[in-house]
Every structure is written in C-alpha cells, then in structure tokens.
Write an enzyme that holds these catalytic residues in place. Sequence first.
Site, short mmCIF file in Angstrom:
data_model
loop_
_atom_site.label_atom_id
_atom_site.label_comp_id
_atom_site.label_asym_id
_atom_site.label_seq_id
_atom_site.Cartn_x
_atom_site.Cartn_y
_atom_site.Cartn_z
N GLU A 1 0.92 -1.65 0.04
CA GLU A 1 -0.02 0.34 -0.13
C GLU A 1 0.95 1.70 0.17
OE1 GLU A 1 -3.71 -0.93 1.80
OE2 GLU A 1 -2.33 -1.09 3.48
N GLU B 1 -3.52 -10.68 3.63
CA GLU B 1 -4.65 -9.74 4.88
C GLU B 1 -6.25 -11.37 4.92
OE1 GLU B 1 -3.17 -6.79 3.98
OE2 GLU B 1 -3.66 -7.44 2.83
#
Length: 264
Positions: free
Chosen positions: A115, A135
């Site tokens: 990210e 995740e």
Amino acid sequence: MTAIANTSYVTYELRGDVAHIGLNRPEKRNAISDAFVEAIAATVARAESEAKAAVIFGHGNHFCAGLDLAEHMKKTPIEGVRGSRRWHEIFAKIEHGTIPYISALHGAVIGGGLELAASTHIRVADRTTFFALPEGQRGIFVGGGGSVRVARLTGTARMMDMMLTGRVLSVEEGERSNLAQYVVEKGEARDKAHELAKAAASNAEISNYAIINALPRIQDMAKEDGLFVESFMASFTATSPEAEERLRAFLEKRAERLKIPGQN
C-alpha cells in the site's frame, strides 16, 4: 551537499535535490506501527520542504512486510478505523504531494508495504522482490488504501486473487501486474530510483505538480470532464515563465534532445 538525519524508525538523507527516506525497522522487516507511520509523515513533510523529488526504500533485507499485527490486534474497532484513516492521510501526502516519489523495492513488499509503494509515483523492484496481500489469511482487510491504489494498478480481479488465495507474485509477475515499472538486478533498486528521481527533479516544478496531481484525478472523471481539465492544465503550465524559457531553449536547439533507445 548531503544532509543525513535519523529517527528511530526512518532515516533521511538529502542528495542534491533528491531526498532519500529509509524505512528503518529491519528487525521487524520494516513492519509499520503507529509510531512508524508518524515518522514517515514527518520525513515526507521535510522532503516536501527542501527536495524536488524523493526516493523511499527499506533498510535490511526487505522493503516492508506491512502492518505491525502485534500492535493492531490490541486495538478496538474505533481505534482501528482511526489508524486506517491516518494511514490514508499520510499516504495521500505522498501520492498528492508537491514532488514525485519513487520507491526502491526489494524483498517483501507485503500488505501495508505494498500500500505504501502504491502511493508512490514510480516503483523500481530488484529481483529479490515479491508482492503479497495476505490479509484474507490473517482474518483482516486492507486498511492503508490498497482497495483503491493497488486495485487501480493491478485491476480488481488480480487483487481479489491475491487476497482470496494468498498468492505471492514474483518480481516478474509484479511487473506484468503494474506493481513495478522497472526491474533491476539485486541491490540496484535504490540507485535506479535515485537516477529516476534526479531526472524528475530536473523538470519544471509546475509540470511535476500537474502530472502527479492532475493525472490521477482525471482518471476519476468522466471522459469529457477529464479532457476539459486537461485543457486548463495544458494552458496553465505552458504560460509559466519556466515553460517559456524551456520551450525557447528547445526551439533554439539549446535543450537536450530525447535519447532514442539503441541509438547514441
């Protein structure tokens, strides 16, 4: 002149017009905690004030393994929301700042590390680099802007594949998925990123600002709205004193010509 500064989590070095921001928690594979992300914010603010371009890299064997899960699992839901929104705020300062950011990637570029890399404008990866969004396997969801920035780079289908299956992308697969624009040999990413940052720093500052701020926003617009904004940006940048001098230098053959690949 080179100026070097260090914090507990981030190193900062100014090489001419290019700031080097180093993620400096190698014993944790540069996993980002709340204090770490605040250190990134402080160094980004400094780079914005004194550099014309910046390189973000990781100390140790990895760029960044993502969120500090040990800290995250202790948070209440509202603390988690506040933390995520703070990541959004800080990474937006990179993506929509006043100078170009180039990330130099190696080793793990995972979760929050991806990210962070996705918030930079150009990504250079060496051959040790691998990309992942685990995740789903951790029982959580991306929270540092990945659902927007990473999805726009790779496409939703590829990002969904990575999150649902735990797929790890090699550097070659990452390049094909637009997670990296350059692939270099092991240990060469930072030097290549500096080379690119130095080239970007030589551009007209108003042009760089328009490129990194107008282009992403135009992609969010309807076609005709985007073309309308493009016309204004083209006119605005072309009438600056710096543009006038640069255009005159080109017409008078004083400016360096484009370098065609394969030709001297």
